[in-house]
Design a protein around this motif. Structure first.
Motif, short mmCIF file in Angstrom:
data_model
loop_
_atom_site.label_atom_id
_atom_site.label_comp_id
_atom_site.label_asym_id
_atom_site.label_seq_id
_atom_site.Cartn_x
_atom_site.Cartn_y
_atom_site.Cartn_z
N ALA A 156 0.86 -1.19 0.00
CA ALA A 156 0.00 0.00 0.00
C ALA A 156 0.89 1.24 0.00
O ALA A 156 1.94 1.25 0.64
N GLN A 157 0.45 2.27 -0.71
CA GLN A 157 1.25 3.50 -0.76
C GLN A 157 1.16 4.25 0.56
O GLN A 157 0.06 4.51 1.04
N PRO A 158 2.29 4.64 1.13
CA PRO A 158 2.21 5.44 2.36
C PRO A 158 1.58 6.81 2.12
O PRO A 158 0.93 7.37 2.99
N LYS A 159 1.78 7.36 0.92
CA LYS A 159 1.16 8.64 0.57
C LYS A 159 0.39 8.44 -0.73
O LYS A 159 0.99 8.24 -1.78
N PRO A 160 -0.92 8.49 -0.67
CA PRO A 160 -1.74 8.10 -1.82
C PRO A 160 -1.42 8.87 -3.09
O PRO A 160 -1.56 8.35 -4.19
N ARG A 161 -1.00 10.11 -2.98
CA ARG A 161 -0.81 10.92 -4.18
C ARG A 161 0.61 10.81 -4.75
O ARG A 161 0.88 11.34 -5.83
N ALA A 162 1.49 10.13 -4.02
CA ALA A 162 2.91 10.19 -4.36
C ALA A 162 3.22 9.67 -5.76
O ALA A 162 4.20 10.08 -6.36
N LEU A 163 2.39 8.78 -6.29
CA LEU A 163 2.70 8.20 -7.59
C LEU A 163 1.82 8.75 -8.70
O LEU A 163 1.78 8.20 -9.80
N ASP A 164 1.12 9.83 -8.43
CA ASP A 164 0.32 10.46 -9.50
C ASP A 164 1.27 11.00 -10.54
O ASP A 164 2.20 11.75 -10.22
N ASN A 165 1.05 10.60 -11.79
CA ASN A 165 1.96 11.12 -12.80
C ASN A 165 1.32 12.27 -13.56
O ASN A 165 0.16 12.60 -13.38
#
Lengths: 284, 157
Positions: free
Chosen positions: A175-184
């Motif tokens: 699970a991503q620790p920060k939900p937005r971190a991988l928004d491209n």
């Protein structure tokens, strides 16, 4: 899995060979706070990887943004991100590869550190589960050396999509620790939004005027105050002020107005805003 | 239909306000006057004080009058709220509507005063015979008492 994999050094690769068709300009060169995002991605990897490279097509090697960085050039006939992963594994077969897209402006060191800490060398890869669709995120993931044969087999079978490759492989999904971190960032509008959010964050503090009425005025001992605050929302601002003033009412009993209009507690605060906390009313 | 929401920091005369609502198409006029009473929740009240966040209150008050005219076929509606110190018996708020028929006039007047009490950022501080004072609807909430129907704090709109 053999002993070698467990000790495999972690190398980093930033994928910088994309065509950037939707953006209509070279994504690698897009700058945030004056720094091309390709360089920013490299620096994130350099902090956690033994060696860091960028993946380029043969015709990009002399490009100004790319020329100064250690490169791994796609093999002839290679296509897209999966060709970059393939070339890196072929060139340094002993390494585990942390593969990164270059267009992840929200990515932070914490997200990379978590991925590395949770890395499972027994599996073929360690990746994040997308916070949008639950599928593996192939372009912020660690590919173990023992998975190279499977990747080659996938490509030889006509496969092109790294995500589909991971979906069919033995992968540890986090699970991503920060939900937005991988928004491209694929469009100019997305780029503008990212730029705006960074410049606001860089500014750090906002100058806010707070006005008090009724019971809050009495408890604050003043009818207004100006403050510079890092609080990004009225909710955060109220909690900050609550630590300073003996407010008996909690946020759930109040409403808030920003610039003389009712606002949500989660609304973004901007420099120069006037904020009024509204205790339970009693007209009539 | 003309909407008017105003504050007044001195005593005012409802007769002049009534004149503003006169309309040849009106078959009736309903007004509500809110007065300062000498007791509240078991305490003897000596006087009270109103305070408003006027900039937002006027906007919200105008919105309420506009809503009333959408819900009911009104001719005119107005509301005036007093600010500052008031003695027992003082006129705190006045709502007036004129309409072709009495049903909508009564209903609209009731709607306006109810919404004003619940939504407009106006606060009332009561002074008691005991020497205490308190902000109505705020002191009890602050101690965790569940607000009753007349102490609805922030209705979902």
């Amino acid at each position: 899995m053999n002993q070698m994999d467990k000790n495999a050094p972690l190398f980093g690769l930033v994928l910088a060979g994309g065509a950037s068709t939707r953006m209509q300009r070279d994504k690698a060169a897009l700058a945030y706070a004056g720094k091309p995002q390709l360089l920013r991605a490299c620096e994130l990897l350099q902090a956690v990887c033994a060696q860091t490279f960028i993946s380029v097509r043969a015709d990009q090697t002399d490009d100004p943004v790319r020329a100064a960085l250690p490169q791994i050039v796609d093999r002839p006939g290679g296509h897209g991100p999966i060709a970059g992963i393939h070339a890196a594994q072929a060139q340094h077969p002993q390494a585990a590869w942390l593969i990164l897209a270059c267009d992840l402006p929200y990515l932070d060191g914490e997200t990379l550190a978590h991925l590395i800490a949770q890395r499972d060398p027994v599996r073929l890869a360690t990746a994040y589960r997308s916070s949008h669709d639950g599928m593996p995120e192939p372009l912020c993931a660690i590919y173990e050396p023992h998975g190279h044969a499977a990747l080659v087999g996938y490509i030889e079978g006509g496969g092109r999509c790294p995500r589909k490759f991971l979906m069919g492989a033995d992968v540890s999904l986090l699970a991503q620790p920060k939900p937005r971190a991988l928004d491209n960032i694929n469009t100019v509008a997305e780029y503008d939004e990212a730029t705006r959010s960074f410049s606001e964050a860089a500014a750090g503090e906002r100058s806010i005027q707070v006005r008090y009425h009724a019971i809050l005025r009495e408890q604050a001992g003043r009818s207004e105050e100006h403050l510079n605050t890092a609080a990004a929302t009225p909710a955060a601002l109220f909690e900050e002020l609550r630590a300073r003033h003996p407010f008996a009412l909690g946020r759930e009993q109040l409403r808030v107005a920003v610039n003389a209009e009712f606002a949500e507690w989660s609304a973004p605060l901007r420099d120069g805003d006037v904020v009024v906390f509204i205790p339970p009313v009693a007209g009539g | 239909m003309q909407g008017l929401f105003r504050f007044c920091d001195v005593d005012f005369d409802p007769a002049a306000l009534r004149a503003e609502l006169i309309d040849p198409a009106a078959g009736g006029y309903v007004a509500f006057e809110g007065w300062v009473r000498n007791h509240n929740e078991g305490q003897a009240v000596t006087r009270l004080e109103y305070e408003a966040y006027a900039e937002l209150a006027v906007k919200e008050g105008e919105r309420i009058l506009a809503e009333a005219s959408q819900r009911f076929p009104l001719l005119r509606a107005a509301c005036v709220h007093r600010l500052g110190e008031l003695e027992i018996g003082g006129l705190a708020v006045w709502v007036g509507v004129s309409a072709a028929h009495r049903d909508e006039a009564f209903a609209a007047c009731r709607y306006i005063i109810d919404e004003v009490k619940h939504r407009v950022p106006i606060w009332k501080k009561e002074y008691y015979v005991s020497g205490d004072s308190g902000w109505v609807n705020c002191e009890r909430c602050a101690h965790g008492t569940t607000p009753g129907a007349d102490h609805r704090t922030h209705p979902v709109r």
